[in-house]
Design a protein around this motif. Structure first.
Motif, PDB file in Angstrom:
ATOM      1  N   ALA A   1       1.388   6.865  -6.947  1.00 20.93           N
ATOM      2  CA  ALA A   1       0.404   7.921  -7.230  1.00 20.93           C
ATOM      3  C   ALA A   1       0.983   9.295  -6.919  1.00 20.93           C
ATOM      4  O   ALA A   1       0.775  10.258  -7.666  1.00 20.93           O
ATOM      5  N   GLN A   2       1.728   9.378  -5.810  1.00 23.33           N
ATOM      6  CA  GLN A   2       2.326  10.658  -5.432  1.00 23.33           C
ATOM      7  C   GLN A   2       3.347  11.097  -6.474  1.00 23.33           C
ATOM      8  O   GLN A   2       3.419  12.283  -6.831  1.00 23.33           O
TER       9      GLN A   2
ATOM     10  N   PHE B   1       3.312  10.408  -9.606  1.00 27.69           N
ATOM     11  CA  PHE B   1       2.603  10.871 -10.801  1.00 27.69           C
ATOM     12  C   PHE B   1       2.105  12.305 -10.623  1.00 27.69           C
ATOM     13  O   PHE B   1       2.295  13.148 -11.511  1.00 27.69           O
TER      14      PHE B   1
ATOM     15  N   ARG C   1       2.166   1.745  -3.438  1.00 31.06           N
ATOM     16  CA  ARG C   1       1.106   2.182  -4.365  1.00 31.06           C
ATOM     17  C   ARG C   1       0.854   3.683  -4.214  1.00 31.06           C
ATOM     18  O   ARG C   1       0.703   4.402  -5.204  1.00 31.06           O
ATOM     19  N   LEU C   2       0.813   4.133  -2.967  1.00 31.76           N
ATOM     20  CA  LEU C   2       0.577   5.561  -2.760  1.00 31.76           C
ATOM     21  C   LEU C   2       1.774   6.370  -3.259  1.00 31.76           C
ATOM     22  O   LEU C   2       1.597   7.470  -3.799  1.00 31.76           O
TER      23      LEU C   2
ATOM     24  N   SER D   1       0.830  -1.213   0.000  1.00 30.97           N
ATOM     25  CA  SER D   1       0.000   0.000   0.000  1.00 30.97           C
ATOM     26  C   SER D   1       0.862   1.259   0.000  1.00 30.97           C
ATOM     27  O   SER D   1       0.552   2.232  -0.688  1.00 30.97           O
ATOM     28  N   THR D   2       1.922   1.232   0.778  1.00 28.81           N
ATOM     29  CA  THR D   2       2.826   2.387   0.835  1.00 28.81           C
ATOM     30  C   THR D   2       3.428   2.661  -0.542  1.00 28.81           C
ATOM     31  O   THR D   2       3.495   3.816  -0.983  1.00 28.81           O
TER      32      THR D   2
END
Lengths: 58, 164
Positions: A42-43, A45, A38-39, A35-36
């Motif tokens: 996104a960050q 991007f 994945r975030l 999860s870390t």
């Protein structure tokens, strides 16, 4: 196995376009992350997008 | 242009103020493994009055103001948090949407059982399950929701088959 000679002036065929659906490889890669991570993807991007919109270069 | 969202910074402030909330929308989808992009953090807070007080303290620390097309400087307060259904906030850590409902009428109580906790950095983040994210976007039925649905549905399929 011998390769066929490519005639002079021959243009290779364009690659077959991928299917128009979602990219399974990308999804499976994302699913392999924590999860870390994945975030963080996104960050990264949004950071890149904002930098481009603000005229910055990395 | 306002500053880029810093998801973790907002989540850290919410956690420090012990704001009971569920991460929904694009960030929930990302945490669930969907390769989508989003430019804001959406949360549904527990509507209990004491939690609303903690939420107000958190958004004040984040220097939140309402996204206002007229350019007015409007800030959240107890009354607004208690009455408005949608708070589109701009914070020092980027956009934060505080929602009373998602989809058509999915409330905190209705989605609370469709979440699980995820570890993100040093935080435990309560995140809406992907099937519920899909349902909320099907109900919302905006262009951007419809655009994201094929990726979300395929991610859910692959999660189920791969056991991720």
């Amino acid at each position: 196995m011998r390769q066929k000679a490519i005639p002079e002036g021959h243009q290779p065929a364009p690659p077959v376009p991928p299917g128009s659906g979602p990219d399974d490889a990308l999804i499976l890669w994302m699913l392999s992350l924590t999860s870390t991570e994945r975030l963080a993807v996104a960050q990264g991007f949004v950071d890149s997008t904002y930098a481009l919109r603000n005229g910055q270069r990395s | 242009m306002d500053n880029a969202p810093r998801y973790l910074d907002i989540l850290e402030v919410l956690a420090r103020h012990q704001v009971e909330h569920i991460v929904v929308g694009g960030v929930a989808a990302i945490l669930e493994g969907a390769p989508v992009s989003t430019f804001d953090l959406d949360i549904v807070p527990d509507p209990a009055p004491d939690n609303r007080t903690r939420l107000l303290a958190a958004v004040r620390e984040l220097e939140a103001r309402y996204l206002d097309p007229a350019g007015r400087h409007l800030v959240p307060n107890e009354t607004k948090l208690a009455t408005l259904r949608l708070h589109q906030l701009i914070t020092r850590a980027g956009p934060l949407d505080v929602l009373a409902t998602i989809g058509k009428t999915m409330t905190y109580e209705q989605i609370a059982g469709r979440t699980h906790e995820r570890t993100v950095g040093n935080l435990r983040v309560r995140c809406l399950n992907l099937d519920a994210v899909i349902e909320s976007k099907e109900q919302a039925d905006r262009d951007k929701d419809r655009a994201a649905l094929p990726i979300l549905r395929r991610t859910l399929e692959l999660k189920r088959t791969s056991g991720s």
